[in-house]
Design an enzyme around this catalytic site. Structure first.
Site, mmCIF file in Angstrom:
data_model
loop_
_atom_site.group_PDB
_atom_site.id
_atom_site.type_symbol
_atom_site.label_atom_id
_atom_site.label_comp_id
_atom_site.label_asym_id
_atom_site.label_seq_id
_atom_site.Cartn_x
_atom_site.Cartn_y
_atom_site.Cartn_z
ATOM 1 N N ILE A 104 1.076 -1.502 -0.150
ATOM 2 C CA ILE A 104 0.084 0.044 -0.053
ATOM 3 C C ILE A 104 0.964 1.218 0.187
ATOM 4 O O ILE A 104 0.370 2.496 0.183
ATOM 5 C CB ILE A 104 -0.710 0.458 1.259
ATOM 6 C CG1 ILE A 104 -1.806 0.878 1.089
ATOM 7 C CG2 ILE A 104 -0.894 0.642 2.340
ATOM 8 C CD1 ILE A 104 -3.550 0.331 1.991
ATOM 9 N N LEU A 158 4.609 -12.374 5.707
ATOM 10 C CA LEU A 158 5.273 -12.060 6.457
ATOM 11 C C LEU A 158 5.886 -11.557 7.362
ATOM 12 O O LEU A 158 5.772 -9.971 6.893
ATOM 13 C CB LEU A 158 6.917 -12.501 5.360
ATOM 14 C CG LEU A 158 6.146 -13.717 3.977
ATOM 15 C CD1 LEU A 158 7.828 -13.949 3.422
ATOM 16 C CD2 LEU A 158 6.058 -14.768 4.934
ATOM 17 N N ASP A 161 2.939 -5.972 10.385
ATOM 18 C CA ASP A 161 2.716 -4.984 11.490
ATOM 19 C C ASP A 161 2.791 -5.700 12.725
ATOM 20 O O ASP A 161 0.884 -6.572 12.516
ATOM 21 C CB ASP A 161 1.765 -3.764 11.005
ATOM 22 C CG ASP A 161 1.835 -2.196 12.223
ATOM 23 O OD1 ASP A 161 2.767 -2.764 13.506
ATOM 24 O OD2 ASP A 161 2.045 -1.573 11.693
ATOM 25 N N GLU A 241 13.022 -7.859 6.706
ATOM 26 C CA GLU A 241 12.746 -8.395 7.716
ATOM 27 C C GLU A 241 13.900 -9.329 8.360
ATOM 28 O O GLU A 241 14.159 -9.426 9.629
ATOM 29 C CB GLU A 241 11.173 -8.408 7.975
ATOM 30 C CG GLU A 241 10.175 -6.723 7.842
ATOM 31 C CD GLU A 241 10.902 -6.255 8.926
ATOM 32 O OE1 GLU A 241 11.268 -6.429 10.106
ATOM 33 O OE2 GLU A 241 10.963 -4.317 8.936
#
EC number: 2.1.1.33
Length: 264
Positions: A104, A158, A161, A241
């Protein structure tokens, strides 16, 4: 022959001169509000999506994505999976927190698109990375607008948040309401892959998916025996991450679930 060889050398030189995009030029906040009315246009139905715009190398083959990375971030997973599944279309969605890939955030989705374009141009193989693409979309609201019923074989969530505050839990990507949509777009036998470095979030996601009647837990060993080892490895190590967690010596919690049949 000499002219042909020189032409090939020049083509190779031009490919090598393509510079991959640098993340530092695509600064963006870590997360976007999934409940905001972003100024985005969505297809009215999956039939209205022209996938040839995303996967020009597969034009005329009437193919649609089978893998969807929801909140794809910088595209690490799908770039890793692309050469492993050359005939499988992989879409990233930039969707609520961070892979079509669905995302987004404007700058992040633009980075992923520029990265794919550069990889397609610089690759020596014409079909390389033709099977990956990204859309900027809110997957929490419009997933069925892109994917038909039981059309996907894999969904990836994956390092989403964690939304630590209780009042923010409604924004977590795994919830009973959203699981109904995931079950809708995932074909029987399809796999939901989740991974996080937050144990509380891992337990939350696992508990909610286990409680949903159309999913069953499947352990890592079983998946590897079924030939899913390369996907598991990419899920654990290919994302930005995941790499950051490894650099910091953190832990990762993986949980996978199979979509079972809803036939009587």
């Amino acid at each position: 022959m000499a002219k042909r060889k020189r032409a090939e050398e020049q083509l190779q030189e031009s490919r090598q001169s393509v510079i991959l995009p640098q993340k530092r030029h695509y600064r963006q906040r870590a997360h976007a509000n999934p409940f905001s009315d972003h100024t985005l246009q969505y297809p009215s139905s999956p039939e209205a999506v022209d996938w040839t715009l995303h996967f020009p190398g597969f034009a005329g083959l009437a193919k649609s994505p089978q893998f969807a990375d929801v909140g794809c971030g910088f595209g690490g997973l799908m770039i890793a999976l692309a050469p492993l599944f050359p005939n499988t279309l992989i879409l990233g969605k930039h969707g609520f927190t961070r892979s079509l890939r669905m995302e987004i955030r404007v700058q992040v989705s633009q980075y992923v698109q520029d990265r794919i374009t550069a990889l397609r141009i610089s690759s020596a193989e014409p079909q390389s990375f033709q099977n990956v693409s990204v859309v900027r979309a809110n997957a929490m609201k419009f997933l069925p607008n892109y994917f038909a019923k039981q059309s996907l074989s894999a969904l990836f969530f994956l390092f989403p948040d964690p939304h630590f505050k209780i009042r923010k839990h409604k924004a977590r990507i795994i919830s009973p309401t959203l699981l109904a949509e995931y079950a809708y777009v995932l074909r029987p036998g399809g796999i939901v892959y989740t991974i996080t470095d937050v144990k509380d979030l891992h337990e939350w996601m696992a508990a909610h998916i286990k409680a949903f009647p159309l999913f069953e837990f499947i352990d890592e060993e079983t998946l590897r025996k079924e030939g899913q080892g390369p996907i598991i490895d990419a899920v654990c190590t290919a994302t930005e991450e995941g790499k950051k967690v490894e650099r910091n010596g953190g832990e990762k919690w993986l949980a996978c679930f199979r979509r079972i049949t809803d036939e009587p």
